[in-house]
Design a protein around this motif. Structure first.
Motif, mmCIF file in Angstrom:
data_model
loop_
_atom_site.group_PDB
_atom_site.id
_atom_site.type_symbol
_atom_site.label_atom_id
_atom_site.label_comp_id
_atom_site.label_asym_id
_atom_site.label_seq_id
_atom_site.Cartn_x
_atom_site.Cartn_y
_atom_site.Cartn_z
ATOM 1 N N GLN A 169 15.756 9.606 2.947
ATOM 2 C CA GLN A 169 15.239 8.432 3.407
ATOM 3 C C GLN A 169 15.038 8.520 5.057
ATOM 4 O O GLN A 169 15.957 8.619 5.974
ATOM 5 C CB GLN A 169 15.751 7.087 2.484
ATOM 6 N N GLU A 170 14.119 8.094 5.952
ATOM 7 C CA GLU A 170 14.001 7.999 6.738
ATOM 8 C C GLU A 170 13.414 6.568 7.669
ATOM 9 O O GLU A 170 14.052 5.853 8.706
ATOM 10 C CB GLU A 170 12.654 8.776 7.703
ATOM 11 N N VAL A 171 12.813 5.680 7.133
ATOM 12 C CA VAL A 171 12.110 4.185 7.221
ATOM 13 C C VAL A 171 12.987 3.391 5.559
ATOM 14 O O VAL A 171 12.331 3.909 4.598
ATOM 15 C CB VAL A 171 11.097 3.781 7.563
ATOM 16 N N TRP A 178 10.378 11.137 3.207
ATOM 17 C CA TRP A 178 10.447 13.145 2.792
ATOM 18 C C TRP A 178 11.614 13.664 1.567
ATOM 19 O O TRP A 178 12.329 13.749 0.798
ATOM 20 C CB TRP A 178 11.211 13.951 4.273
ATOM 21 N N ARG A 179 10.411 14.677 1.169
ATOM 22 C CA ARG A 179 11.028 15.465 0.310
ATOM 23 C C ARG A 179 10.352 16.591 0.503
ATOM 24 O O ARG A 179 9.239 17.200 0.587
ATOM 25 C CB ARG A 179 10.540 15.783 -0.983
ATOM 26 N N HIS A 180 11.615 17.841 0.526
ATOM 27 C CA HIS A 180 11.210 19.277 0.945
ATOM 28 C C HIS A 180 11.824 20.132 -0.492
ATOM 29 O O HIS A 180 12.169 19.912 -1.715
ATOM 30 C CB HIS A 180 12.290 19.894 1.344
ATOM 31 N N LYS A 181 10.591 21.478 -0.765
ATOM 32 C CA LYS A 181 10.907 22.372 -1.960
ATOM 33 C C LYS A 181 12.070 23.620 -1.997
ATOM 34 O O LYS A 181 12.598 23.821 -0.966
ATOM 35 C CB LYS A 181 9.786 22.967 -2.326
ATOM 36 N N ARG A 217 1.001 -1.151 0.171
ATOM 37 C CA ARG A 217 -0.020 -0.015 -0.278
ATOM 38 C C ARG A 217 0.841 0.800 0.204
ATOM 39 O O ARG A 217 2.095 1.613 0.855
ATOM 40 C CB ARG A 217 -0.919 -0.309 1.135
ATOM 41 N N LYS A 218 0.956 2.082 -1.160
ATOM 42 C CA LYS A 218 1.979 3.395 -0.932
ATOM 43 C C LYS A 218 1.215 4.158 -0.648
ATOM 44 O O LYS A 218 -0.101 5.126 -1.961
ATOM 45 C CB LYS A 218 2.358 3.232 -2.653
ATOM 46 N N ILE A 219 1.314 4.936 0.077
ATOM 47 C CA ILE A 219 0.705 6.449 0.363
ATOM 48 C C ILE A 219 1.611 7.066 0.157
ATOM 49 O O ILE A 219 2.776 7.772 0.213
ATOM 50 C CB ILE A 219 0.185 6.669 2.128
ATOM 51 N N HIS A 220 1.082 8.700 -0.711
ATOM 52 C CA HIS A 220 1.743 9.780 -1.130
ATOM 53 C C HIS A 220 0.947 10.775 -0.005
ATOM 54 O O HIS A 220 -0.832 11.115 -0.650
ATOM 55 C CB HIS A 220 2.262 10.272 -2.087
ATOM 56 N N TYR A 221 1.586 11.409 0.672
ATOM 57 C CA TYR A 221 1.302 12.898 1.207
ATOM 58 C C TYR A 221 1.709 14.002 1.067
ATOM 59 O O TYR A 221 3.233 14.365 0.995
ATOM 60 C CB TYR A 221 1.367 13.041 3.237
ATOM 61 N N ALA A 265 6.300 10.309 1.964
ATOM 62 C CA ALA A 265 5.656 8.631 0.679
ATOM 63 C C ALA A 265 5.915 8.035 1.633
ATOM 64 O O ALA A 265 7.195 7.510 2.350
ATOM 65 C CB ALA A 265 6.551 8.785 -0.683
ATOM 66 N N GLU A 266 4.815 6.961 1.822
ATOM 67 C CA GLU A 266 4.827 5.241 2.972
ATOM 68 C C GLU A 266 5.305 3.859 1.403
ATOM 69 O O GLU A 266 3.558 4.054 1.392
ATOM 70 C CB GLU A 266 3.625 5.626 3.707
ATOM 71 N N GLU A 267 5.538 3.293 2.183
ATOM 72 C CA GLU A 267 4.727 1.766 1.505
ATOM 73 C C GLU A 267 4.519 0.914 2.673
ATOM 74 O O GLU A 267 5.130 1.017 3.467
ATOM 75 C CB GLU A 267 6.177 1.223 0.840
#
Length: 201
Positions: free
Chosen positions: A66-68, A52-55, A24-28, A37-39
């Motif tokens: 990458q966090e996890v 995580w991605r920052h502008k 299950r892939k979730i984009h916030y 983005a989580e999987e």
């Protein structure tokens, strides 16, 4: 993000779901422009990846951090054999959570358990891993606790020598938050594996 309740921030984020490849892939997309983005494993609901991605200040998309989960080596890097060799021998701290605990594995650090010293520094909100032979020193925080403004508890921390695994038992607050979030994520109407396969064939 700390000033606002983390669960409120998650709820107010724009979320997109995709079911693909047993995940299950979730984009916030958050109101401040940050992306997460989580999987999750579809069978166990365990978190496999979070990044995580920052502008940038000019509005350009930055690199995913990458966090996890493990960072995949990009094809460009794999062309440079020397760089890969160097990376493969360096100690790497990889976070791989379970349903009940945050877990980190230290790769490429073949020392006996008694060499390792692991401690919690509540004032700095971090965990410190060091070796008595001075070959490794790592200081890191648990972003999940920081986002929910929960204290670090040294009694929740343990270290096993199998795979050099550091385990931090999740508190009831974190377990409840994650369970509630998963209920919400399962309600999201997302594309399924079939749709994706049709496009790629």
């Amino acid at each position: 993000m700390a000033s606002q309740n983390w669960i409120d921030i998650l709820e107010s984020a724009k979320k997109t779901a995709l079911i693909h490849d047993g995940k299950r892939k979730i984009h916030y997309l958050f109101t401040d422009g940050k992306e997460m983005a989580e999987e999750y494993d579809l069978r166990t609901d365990e978190l496999i990846v979070r990044k995580w991605r920052h502008k940038s200040t000019l509005g350009a998309h930055g690199q995913w951090q990458q966090e996890v989960g493990e960072t995949l080596v990009s094809p460009v890097t794999s062309l440079d054999a020397d760089l890969i060799k160097e990376n493969c021998s360096n100690p790497v701290l990889v976070r791989k959570d379970t349903k009940t605990s945050f877990q980190w594995r230290i790769r490429n650090l073949p020392y006996p358990k008694e060499v390792f010293h692991v401690s919690v520094q509540p004032s700095e909100r971090c965990i410190v891993i060091k070796t008595s032979n001075k070959k490794y020193y790592k200081k890191f925080n648990i972003p999940d606790l920081d986002r929910s403004q929960l204290p670090l508890d040294s009694s929740a921390l343990s270290f096993t020598h199998a795979n050099n695994t550091l385990i931090y038992k999740k508190s009831n607050e974190i377990l409840t938050l994650e369970q509630n979030l998963m209920k919400e994520l399962k309600k999201l109407k997302g594309s399924s594996e079939e749709n994706v396969d049709c496009k790629t064939q």
